[in-house]
Motif scaffolding. Structure first.
Motif, PDB file in Angstrom:
ATOM      1  N   LEU A 246      77.920  59.313 -20.537  1.00  0.00           N
ATOM      2  CA  LEU A 246      77.861  59.883 -21.878  1.00  0.00           C
ATOM      3  C   LEU A 246      77.663  61.387 -21.807  1.00  0.00           C
ATOM      4  CD1 LEU A 246      75.383  57.256 -23.337  1.00  0.00           C
ATOM      5  CD2 LEU A 246      77.857  57.282 -23.633  1.00  0.00           C
ATOM      6  N   ALA A 247      78.148  62.094 -22.840  1.00  0.00           N
ATOM      7  CA  ALA A 247      77.972  63.545 -22.915  1.00  0.00           C
ATOM      8  C   ALA A 247      77.791  63.954 -24.370  1.00  0.00           C
ATOM      9  CB  ALA A 247      79.173  64.259 -22.313  1.00  0.00           C
ATOM     10  N   GLY A 248      77.046  65.040 -24.582  1.00  0.00           N
ATOM     11  CA  GLY A 248      76.821  65.509 -25.938  1.00  0.00           C
ATOM     12  C   GLY A 248      76.363  66.952 -25.998  1.00  0.00           C
ATOM     13  N   TRP A 249      76.049  67.388 -27.209  1.00  0.00           N
ATOM     14  CA  TRP A 249      75.588  68.748 -27.485  1.00  0.00           C
ATOM     15  C   TRP A 249      74.271  68.673 -28.251  1.00  0.00           C
ATOM     16  CZ3 TRP A 249      74.495  69.840 -32.489  1.00  0.00           C
ATOM     17  CH2 TRP A 249      75.057  68.992 -33.459  1.00  0.00           C
ATOM     18  N   SER A 250      73.485  69.750 -28.201  1.00  0.00           N
ATOM     19  CA  SER A 250      72.287  69.833 -29.035  1.00  0.00           C
ATOM     20  C   SER A 250      71.957  71.288 -29.340  1.00  0.00           C
ATOM     21  CB  SER A 250      71.088  69.151 -28.363  1.00  0.00           C
ATOM     22  OG  SER A 250      70.736  69.814 -27.177  1.00  0.00           O
ATOM     23  N   ARG A 251      71.313  71.478 -30.487  1.00  0.00           N
ATOM     24  CA  ARG A 251      70.770  72.777 -30.883  1.00  0.00           C
ATOM     25  C   ARG A 251      69.302  72.550 -31.207  1.00  0.00           C
ATOM     26  NH1 ARG A 251      75.861  72.740 -33.182  1.00  0.00           N
ATOM     27  NH2 ARG A 251      77.209  74.292 -32.239  1.00  0.00           N
ATOM     28  N   GLY A 252      68.446  73.402 -30.626  1.00  0.00           N
ATOM     29  CA  GLY A 252      67.025  73.124 -30.768  1.00  0.00           C
ATOM     30  C   GLY A 252      66.162  74.326 -31.059  1.00  0.00           C
TER      31      GLY A 252
ATOM     32  N   THR B 125      56.680  72.368 -27.720  1.00  0.00           N
ATOM     33  CA  THR B 125      57.438  71.290 -28.345  1.00  0.00           C
ATOM     34  C   THR B 125      58.900  71.692 -28.470  1.00  0.00           C
ATOM     35  OG1 THR B 125      56.986  72.125 -30.564  1.00  0.00           O
ATOM     36  CG2 THR B 125      55.445  70.481 -29.676  1.00  0.00           C
ATOM     37  N   LEU B 126      59.769  70.705 -28.514  1.00  0.00           N
ATOM     38  CA  LEU B 126      61.197  70.919 -28.699  1.00  0.00           C
ATOM     39  C   LEU B 126      61.670  70.005 -29.828  1.00  0.00           C
ATOM     40  CD1 LEU B 126      62.244  70.741 -24.937  1.00  0.00           C
ATOM     41  CD2 LEU B 126      61.915  72.804 -26.307  1.00  0.00           C
ATOM     42  N   ALA B 127      62.475  70.539 -30.734  1.00  0.00           N
ATOM     43  CA  ALA B 127      63.055  69.749 -31.822  1.00  0.00           C
ATOM     44  C   ALA B 127      64.557  70.013 -31.831  1.00  0.00           C
ATOM     45  CB  ALA B 127      62.437  70.127 -33.157  1.00  0.00           C
ATOM     46  N   PHE B 128      65.353  68.949 -31.767  1.00  0.00           N
ATOM     47  CA  PHE B 128      66.805  69.081 -31.653  1.00  0.00           C
ATOM     48  C   PHE B 128      67.549  68.344 -32.756  1.00  0.00           C
ATOM     49  CE2 PHE B 128      65.501  69.485 -27.161  1.00  0.00           C
ATOM     50  CZ  PHE B 128      66.167  70.652 -26.823  1.00  0.00           C
ATOM     51  N   VAL B 129      68.708  68.886 -33.098  1.00  0.00           N
ATOM     52  CA  VAL B 129      69.776  68.181 -33.798  1.00  0.00           C
ATOM     53  C   VAL B 129      70.851  68.036 -32.745  1.00  0.00           C
ATOM     54  CG1 VAL B 129      71.525  68.345 -35.609  1.00  0.00           C
ATOM     55  CG2 VAL B 129      69.203  69.183 -36.032  1.00  0.00           C
ATOM     56  N   TRP B 130      71.448  66.840 -32.620  1.00  0.00           N
ATOM     57  CA  TRP B 130      72.380  66.608 -31.525  1.00  0.00           C
ATOM     58  C   TRP B 130      73.494  65.647 -31.938  1.00  0.00           C
ATOM     59  CZ3 TRP B 130      72.874  61.579 -30.092  1.00  0.00           C
ATOM     60  CH2 TRP B 130      71.845  60.713 -30.476  1.00  0.00           C
ATOM     61  N   GLY B 131      74.546  65.633 -31.122  1.00  0.00           N
ATOM     62  CA  GLY B 131      75.655  64.705 -31.348  1.00  0.00           C
ATOM     63  C   GLY B 131      76.357  64.386 -30.043  1.00  0.00           C
ATOM     64  N   TRP B 132      77.038  63.249 -30.051  1.00  0.00           N
ATOM     65  CA  TRP B 132      77.800  62.829 -28.865  1.00  0.00           C
ATOM     66  C   TRP B 132      79.160  63.499 -28.853  1.00  0.00           C
ATOM     67  CZ3 TRP B 132      74.968  60.796 -25.361  1.00  0.00           C
ATOM     68  CH2 TRP B 132      73.897  59.970 -25.690  1.00  0.00           C
ATOM     69  N   LEU B 133      79.634  63.844 -27.651  1.00  0.00           N
ATOM     70  CA  LEU B 133      80.972  64.391 -27.442  1.00  0.00           C
ATOM     71  C   LEU B 133      81.885  63.382 -26.741  1.00  0.00           C
ATOM     72  CD1 LEU B 133      80.017  67.961 -26.189  1.00  0.00           C
ATOM     73  CD2 LEU B 133      81.018  67.370 -28.408  1.00  0.00           C
ATOM     74  N   SER B 134      81.294  62.507 -25.926  1.00  0.00           N
ATOM     75  CA  SER B 134      82.081  61.560 -25.134  1.00  0.00           C
ATOM     76  C   SER B 134      81.245  60.324 -24.817  1.00  0.00           C
ATOM     77  CB  SER B 134      82.526  62.229 -23.830  1.00  0.00           C
ATOM     78  OG  SER B 134      83.241  61.335 -23.016  1.00  0.00           O
ATOM     79  N   GLY B 135      81.860  59.151 -24.899  1.00  0.00           N
ATOM     80  CA  GLY B 135      81.203  57.909 -24.507  1.00  0.00           C
ATOM     81  C   GLY B 135      80.471  57.198 -25.626  1.00  0.00           C
ATOM     82  N   ALA B 136      80.192  57.891 -26.727  1.00  0.00           N
ATOM     83  CA  ALA B 136      79.509  57.293 -27.873  1.00  0.00           C
ATOM     84  C   ALA B 136      79.838  58.131 -29.105  1.00  0.00           C
ATOM     85  CB  ALA B 136      78.003  57.241 -27.643  1.00  0.00           C
ATOM     86  N   MET B 137      79.474  57.619 -30.261  1.00  0.00           N
ATOM     87  CA  MET B 137      79.719  58.336 -31.515  1.00  0.00           C
ATOM     88  C   MET B 137      78.399  58.526 -32.247  1.00  0.00           C
ATOM     89  SD  MET B 137      83.244  56.578 -32.790  1.00  0.00           S
ATOM     90  CE  MET B 137      83.480  57.804 -34.052  1.00  0.00           C
TER      91      MET B 137
END
Length: 121
Positions: free
Chosen positions: A80-86, A97-109
């Motif tokens: 799986l692969a994805g992106w995040s902004r935190g 602490t870390l807080a992210f919004v993220w999404g999948w790029l490959s392998g999942a939706m």
């Protein structure tokens, strides 16, 4: 010289983090992230829980913001692969602490939001 990136480097470099909240993602109880920072470049490895092995690479984008690309192999053999902004923050006891919004790029939706807290080793 102290730059806007220095604070994030001080907060992340050679530190480990565990999941506080990640209801939509694969990382969870037992997943540990280990970060390295060189200037505005960020990298990390992670494993545990449902993650067999994972890697992140990214950059500092502001005084308290980062963006990352991540990839992992799960314990079920998924790639799986994805992106995040935190956002990098500090809680009441002084842990990073870390807080992210993220999404999948490959392998999942899909995608979601997740949060992490620094742990002692």
């Amino acid at each position: 010289m102290h730059t806007p990136f220095s604070q994030i480097g001080e907060r992340l470099h050679n530190r480990r983090f565990a999941v506080s909240n990640n209801t939509e993602g694969l990382s969870g109880a037992g997943t540990v992230f280990h970060y390295q920072v060189e200037g505005d470049a960020i990298s990390s490895t992670y494993e545990g829980g449902r993650i067999r092995i994972g890697q992140q690479v990214g950059r500092v984008t502001g005084a308290d913001t980062i963006e990352l690309l991540f990839q992992c192999v799960t314990t079920q053999g998924e790639l799986l692969a994805g992106w995040s902004r935190g956002t990098v923050g500090v809680d009441d006891p002084g842990r990073t602490t870390l807080a992210f919004v993220w999404g999948w790029l490959s392998g999942a939706m899909g995608g979601g939001e997740s949060s992490y807290a620094e742990i002692s080793v």
